[in-house]
Design an enzyme around this catalytic site. Structure first.
Site, short mmCIF file in Angstrom:
data_model
loop_
_atom_site.label_atom_id
_atom_site.label_comp_id
_atom_site.label_asym_id
_atom_site.label_seq_id
_atom_site.Cartn_x
_atom_site.Cartn_y
_atom_site.Cartn_z
N HIS A 132 -37.72 16.80 40.17
CA HIS A 132 -37.00 17.14 41.41
C HIS A 132 -36.47 15.84 41.98
O HIS A 132 -37.09 15.20 42.83
CB HIS A 132 -37.93 17.85 42.40
CG HIS A 132 -37.97 19.33 42.21
ND1 HIS A 132 -36.85 20.13 42.35
CD2 HIS A 132 -38.99 20.16 41.87
CE1 HIS A 132 -37.18 21.39 42.12
NE2 HIS A 132 -38.46 21.44 41.81
N ASP A 180 -37.34 20.49 45.97
CA ASP A 180 -38.74 20.86 46.21
C ASP A 180 -39.02 20.92 47.72
O ASP A 180 -39.72 21.82 48.20
CB ASP A 180 -39.69 19.89 45.52
CG ASP A 180 -39.37 18.42 45.78
OD1 ASP A 180 -38.25 18.12 46.28
OD2 ASP A 180 -40.21 17.56 45.48
N HIS A 213 -12.39 10.49 24.64
CA HIS A 213 -12.80 10.65 23.25
C HIS A 213 -11.57 10.74 22.36
O HIS A 213 -10.66 11.53 22.62
CB HIS A 213 -13.64 11.92 23.08
CG HIS A 213 -14.90 11.91 23.88
ND1 HIS A 213 -16.02 11.25 23.49
CD2 HIS A 213 -15.19 12.47 25.09
CE1 HIS A 213 -16.97 11.41 24.41
NE2 HIS A 213 -16.47 12.15 25.38
N TYR A 262 -16.36 24.23 42.67
CA TYR A 262 -16.97 24.61 43.94
C TYR A 262 -15.94 24.41 45.05
O TYR A 262 -15.21 23.42 45.04
CB TYR A 262 -18.19 23.73 44.27
CG TYR A 262 -19.37 23.83 43.36
CD1 TYR A 262 -19.42 24.73 42.30
CD2 TYR A 262 -20.48 23.01 43.56
CE1 TYR A 262 -20.53 24.80 41.48
CE2 TYR A 262 -21.60 23.07 42.74
CZ TYR A 262 -21.61 23.97 41.70
OH TYR A 262 -22.71 24.02 40.88
N GLU A 266 -42.40 12.68 53.33
CA GLU A 266 -42.69 14.09 53.60
C GLU A 266 -42.74 14.41 55.09
O GLU A 266 -42.64 15.58 55.48
CB GLU A 266 -44.00 14.48 52.93
CG GLU A 266 -43.90 14.46 51.41
CD GLU A 266 -45.25 14.65 50.73
OE1 GLU A 266 -45.29 15.25 49.64
OE2 GLU A 266 -46.26 14.17 51.28
#
Length: 427
Positions: free
Chosen positions: A126, A131, A271, A329, A405
């Site tokens: 993560h 998470d 490429h 998106y 956290e």
């Protein structure tokens, strides 16, 4: 007039009291939120493969007594809190997937997981904070469920897979969730992203586009093969491609109104050929386009076709432009009217001096597909220790990524208060 002012005052007092209640509950719940986050961090799963993650979330939400649907968009989980009273439907979203990154940060709960990506075994981590997003939404679900009697309407908790992009050949993410009807009946959607370089306790917002639209593209330049010693016998796709690469950069610098919004066009891979003395038949360019304005996005797309084909034609070569080449998106767009309405919630929740309006970023988010369906807000929440210099904060999508956290408590409160205040405004 006095009656109206009195009503407003009562609403403000009521909102402040509710915010205090939410803060107290978030404080009590914080150790559990941290425990959830560490569980997810130790057991990350790649896009469209979040099987165990989904089971863990599903079991928890069922334990809250919510209506739960699993297997949405492959591995997504959607739960509904129905108050039984008339009111709006508020959607709250968290993404679930990890990344093919090997964790190298010394955390005692660091990931040792292995997954499969493009047919190869890879480490999984993560490395972007998903998470924490799941843990914060689980915390908000707990508090809102406990406060059900104070709500009017419904809350839809959306745990979304594959935000980082579905595997090759598969559909997934927010776009598939929308196609499967997740946003039907929803009035508004809120989402958060933790930020490793923003101080804990801070929330960042922006009116309008906050993250860019993304459009991958591929240009195939076709020429004529020849010996490298006799280039006049060739139509050289290598030299043509070099000119196209440089020409593409002038689109942003010379054709777009950059004082209006930013734009980026990048060539990420080239490429062609296999020997030093052979000019090949063709060369492939693959890259990405980022825009923050729909009109600029349309103009840039047209310019890529025009520039690539024009340069190729001038070199007697051909250029095939594939745009988009893969998943695109839209712009992650914060509805300005909704942003204005919810700004007091941000200030009341984070506190004085902790709410910052920021410039847009050219990263992308498929939360934008939800915002194409209904008005929505996407916000950034601080996850950097305040004593850590910003330049030392590990970046997202890197092996060293980590967050403080302590930043998750604010995320739990924001998701909860945005829901409560929006419902109150609609009453």
């Amino acid at each position: 007039m006095k009656t109206a002012l009195s009503a407003i005052a009562l609403i403000c007092l009521s909102s402040a009291a509710v915010a205090d209640q939410v803060s107290q509950q978030a404080t009590q719940l914080e150790p559990q939120v941290i425990e959830w986050r560490r569980h997810f961090h130790q057991h990350p799963e790649l896009s469209n493969r979040e099987f165990e993650t989904a089971k863990y979330i599903e079991n928890y939400l069922k334990g809250l007594g919510l209506q739960v649907q699993s297997g949405v968009a492959h591995t997504g989980v959607v739960a509904i809190l129905d108050t039984g009273k008339p009111g709006p439907v508020v959607a709250l979203r968290a993404d679930m997937d990890g990344l093919p990154v090997k964790e190298q940060n010394g955390l005692p709960f660091r990931s040792q997981a292995i997954g499969e990506y493009n047919g190869e075994k890879v480490p999984v981590m993560h490395a972007c904070g998903h998470d924490t997003h799941m843990a914060m939404l689980m915390g908000a679900a707990k508090i809102l469920t406990d406060m059900k009697s104070q709500l009017s309407g419904k809350v839809k908790f959306v745990f979304q897979p594959a935000e980082e992009g579905a595997p090759v050949g598969e559909k997934g993410g927010a776009e598939l969730m929308v196609a499967e009807g997740v946003m039907k009946g929803v009035d508004v959607v809120f989402g958060l992203h933790i930020s490793s370089d923003t101080d804990v306790g801070t929330v960042e917002y922006r009116h309008g586009g906050i993250m860019a639209a993304v459009d991958p593209y591929k240009i195939v330049v076709k020429g004529k093969q020849a010996h490298g010693a006799y280039p006049w016998l060739s139509v050289d796709p290598v030299v043509t491609s070099a000119q196209i690469v440089m020409g593409l950069q002038t689109i942003v610098s010379r054709e777009l109104p950059l004082t209006q919004d930013a734009a980026v066009i990048t060539v990420g891979s080239i490429h062609g050929g296999n020997r030093s003395n052979i000019i090949p038949n063709q060369v492939e360019l693959v890259g990405t386009i980022r825009t923050l304005d729909d009109a600029m996005r349309e103009d840039l797309h047209a310019a890529v076709h025009r520039k690539a084909k024009g340069i190729a034609d001038s070199m007697r070569a051909e250029a095939e432009v594939i745009l988009p080449y893969g998943d695109s998106y839209p712009v992650t767009y914060n509805d300005p009217t909704l942003m204005d309405k919810m700004l007091p919630t941000l200030h009341r929740t984070a506190g004085q001096g902790k709410v910052q309006e920021v410039k847009a970023v050219t990263g992308a988010e498929d939360f934008s597909f939800f915002q194409k369906e209904v008005p929505g807000l996407y916000l950034f929440v601080g996850g950097k220790s305040v004593d850590l210099p910003k330049h030392q904060a590990p970046a997202h999508h890197t092996p060293e990524f980590r967050i403080d956290e302590a930043g998750m408590k604010l995320g739990v409160e924001l998701l909860t208060n945005l829901t409560l205040d929006y419902m109150q405004q609609r009453q």
